[in-house]
Write a protein that holds these residues in place. Sequence first.
Motif, PDB file in Angstrom:
ATOM      1  N   LEU A  29       0.833  -1.200   0.000  1.00 52.38           N
ATOM      2  CA  LEU A  29       0.000   0.000   0.000  1.00 52.38           C
ATOM      3  C   LEU A  29       0.872   1.256   0.000  1.00 52.38           C
ATOM      4  N   GLY A  30       1.998   1.208   0.683  1.00 54.94           N
ATOM      5  CA  GLY A  30       2.941   2.331   0.652  1.00 54.94           C
ATOM      6  C   GLY A  30       3.504   2.557  -0.737  1.00 54.94           C
ATOM      7  N   VAL A  31       3.786   1.469  -1.446  1.00 52.30           N
ATOM      8  CA  VAL A  31       4.268   1.583  -2.826  1.00 52.30           C
ATOM      9  C   VAL A  31       3.185   2.212  -3.707  1.00 52.30           C
ATOM     10  N   CYS A  32       1.934   1.819  -3.477  1.00 49.29           N
ATOM     11  CA  CYS A  32       0.828   2.429  -4.231  1.00 49.29           C
ATOM     12  C   CYS A  32       0.745   3.925  -3.950  1.00 49.29           C
ATOM     13  N   ALA A  33       0.943   4.306  -2.688  1.00 51.57           N
ATOM     14  CA  ALA A  33       0.916   5.729  -2.334  1.00 51.57           C
ATOM     15  C   ALA A  33       2.045   6.486  -3.027  1.00 51.57           C
ATOM     16  N   TRP A  38       3.864  10.164  -7.338  1.00 50.18           N
ATOM     17  CA  TRP A  38       4.660  10.439  -8.542  1.00 50.18           C
ATOM     18  C   TRP A  38       3.766  10.675  -9.758  1.00 50.18           C
ATOM     19  N   ALA A  39       2.771   9.804  -9.973  1.00 45.34           N
ATOM     20  CA  ALA A  39       1.952   9.871 -11.189  1.00 45.34           C
ATOM     21  C   ALA A  39       0.996  11.062 -11.191  1.00 45.34           C
ATOM     22  N   GLU A  40       0.480  11.395 -10.016  1.00 44.38           N
ATOM     23  CA  GLU A  40      -0.528  12.466  -9.944  1.00 44.38           C
ATOM     24  C   GLU A  40       0.035  13.793  -9.451  1.00 44.38           C
ATOM     25  N   GLY A  41       1.289  13.795  -9.023  1.00 42.43           N
ATOM     26  CA  GLY A  41       1.873  15.031  -8.498  1.00 42.43           C
ATOM     27  C   GLY A  41       1.254  15.455  -7.178  1.00 42.43           C
ATOM     28  N   LEU A  42       0.828  14.476  -6.378  1.00 39.97           N
ATOM     29  CA  LEU A  42       0.194  14.763  -5.094  1.00 39.97           C
ATOM     30  C   LEU A  42       1.243  14.890  -3.992  1.00 39.97           C
ATOM     31  N   PRO A  43       0.959  15.698  -2.978  1.00 41.70           N
ATOM     32  CA  PRO A  43       1.816  15.667  -1.790  1.00 41.70           C
ATOM     33  C   PRO A  43       1.699  14.285  -1.120  1.00 41.70           C
ATOM     34  N   LEU A  44       2.697  13.911  -0.340  1.00 38.77           N
ATOM     35  CA  LEU A  44       2.702  12.588   0.281  1.00 38.77           C
ATOM     36  C   LEU A  44       1.456  12.364   1.140  1.00 38.77           C
ATOM     37  N   GLY A  45       1.046  13.355   1.888  1.00 34.69           N
ATOM     38  CA  GLY A  45      -0.141  13.222   2.738  1.00 34.69           C
ATOM     39  C   GLY A  45      -1.392  12.908   1.941  1.00 34.69           C
ATOM     40  N   ASP A  46      -1.575  13.609   0.815  1.00 38.89           N
ATOM     41  CA  ASP A  46      -2.742  13.355  -0.027  1.00 38.89           C
ATOM     42  C   ASP A  46      -2.670  11.977  -0.678  1.00 38.89           C
ATOM     43  N   ALA A  47      -1.472  11.553  -1.071  1.00 37.75           N
ATOM     44  CA  ALA A  47      -1.316  10.235  -1.676  1.00 37.75           C
ATOM     45  C   ALA A  47      -1.617   9.140  -0.658  1.00 37.75           C
ATOM     46  N   SER A  67      -4.424  10.167 -14.196  1.00 40.74           N
ATOM     47  CA  SER A  67      -3.527   9.490 -15.135  1.00 40.74           C
ATOM     48  C   SER A  67      -3.766   7.981 -15.120  1.00 40.74           C
ATOM     49  N   PRO A  68      -3.410   7.301 -16.192  1.00 41.50           N
ATOM     50  CA  PRO A  68      -3.570   5.841 -16.218  1.00 41.50           C
ATOM     51  C   PRO A  68      -2.789   5.137 -15.104  1.00 41.50           C
ATOM     52  N   LEU A  69      -1.559   5.585 -14.836  1.00 43.92           N
ATOM     53  CA  LEU A  69      -0.777   4.967 -13.768  1.00 43.92           C
ATOM     54  C   LEU A  69      -1.431   5.211 -12.404  1.00 43.92           C
ATOM     55  N   GLY A  70      -1.960   6.393 -12.200  1.00 43.25           N
ATOM     56  CA  GLY A  70      -2.658   6.694 -10.949  1.00 43.25           C
ATOM     57  C   GLY A  70      -3.881   5.825 -10.766  1.00 43.25           C
ATOM     58  N   ARG A  71      -4.606   5.598 -11.847  1.00 36.44           N
ATOM     59  CA  ARG A  71      -5.791   4.734 -11.772  1.00 36.44           C
ATOM     60  C   ARG A  71      -5.406   3.287 -11.490  1.00 36.44           C
ATOM     61  N   ALA A  73      -2.736   2.354  -9.866  1.00 32.29           N
ATOM     62  CA  ALA A  73      -2.302   2.335  -8.465  1.00 32.29           C
ATOM     63  C   ALA A  73      -3.509   2.306  -7.531  1.00 32.29           C
ATOM     64  N   CYS A  74      -4.561   3.033  -7.866  1.00 34.65           N
ATOM     65  CA  CYS A  74      -5.766   3.038  -7.028  1.00 34.65           C
ATOM     66  C   CYS A  74      -6.478   1.693  -7.055  1.00 34.65           C
ATOM     67  N   VAL A  75      -6.590   1.092  -8.217  1.00 33.11           N
ATOM     68  CA  VAL A  75      -7.223  -0.228  -8.315  1.00 33.11           C
ATOM     69  C   VAL A  75      -6.400  -1.250  -7.532  1.00 33.11           C
ATOM     70  N   THR A  76      -5.090  -1.170  -7.672  1.00 33.88           N
ATOM     71  CA  THR A  76      -4.208  -2.075  -6.932  1.00 33.88           C
ATOM     72  C   THR A  76      -4.365  -1.863  -5.431  1.00 33.88           C
ATOM     73  N   ALA A  77      -4.423  -0.609  -4.999  1.00 41.45           N
ATOM     74  CA  ALA A  77      -4.609  -0.311  -3.578  1.00 41.45           C
ATOM     75  C   ALA A  77      -5.948  -0.853  -3.086  1.00 41.45           C
ATOM     76  N   GLY A  78      -6.967  -0.762  -3.897  1.00 33.86           N
ATOM     77  CA  GLY A  78      -8.273  -1.298  -3.519  1.00 33.86           C
ATOM     78  C   GLY A  78      -8.237  -2.799  -3.331  1.00 33.86           C
ATOM     79  N   LEU A  79      -7.587  -3.501  -4.253  1.00 36.89           N
ATOM     80  CA  LEU A  79      -7.492  -4.960  -4.146  1.00 36.89           C
ATOM     81  C   LEU A  79      -6.661  -5.377  -2.926  1.00 36.89           C
ATOM     82  N   ILE A  80      -5.551  -4.696  -2.716  1.00 34.99           N
ATOM     83  CA  ILE A  80      -4.705  -5.001  -1.559  1.00 34.99           C
ATOM     84  C   ILE A  80      -5.456  -4.682  -0.266  1.00 34.99           C
ATOM     85  N   GLY A  81      -6.178  -3.581  -0.268  1.00 33.77           N
ATOM     86  CA  GLY A  81      -6.943  -3.191   0.914  1.00 33.77           C
ATOM     87  C   GLY A  81      -8.018  -4.202   1.275  1.00 33.77           C
TER      88      GLY A  81
END
Length: 107
Positions: A29-33, A38-47, A67-71, A73-81
Amino acid sequence: MTDFLIFLSRFLRLLHFVRGALGALLLLLGVCALALMWAEGLPLGDALYLTAVTGLTIGYGDIAPASPLGRIACVTAGLIGVVFVGLVVAVATRALAQAVKDNSEGR
């Protein structure tokens, strides 16, 4: 109160048993964050927030990947979660069953 303490003792013992799996899932989950950062240009807290909200399948929608990579990462985070929450629920269920058994045996 003692019943809860028995449950908590069993729960913590079983969590200790699966700590490797839980740690690996948290690491993923940390890797997804980091990927979202990186992909969305979010601050670490928001990620981290987006990863937690997605991983717990809450999905407020206040932050969404564009972005496609951000999406991905979110799907992966959902499955891991889902796996992470399922494991914690399984541990809690087992701990509750053991606490009820111990209580009925008069321990």
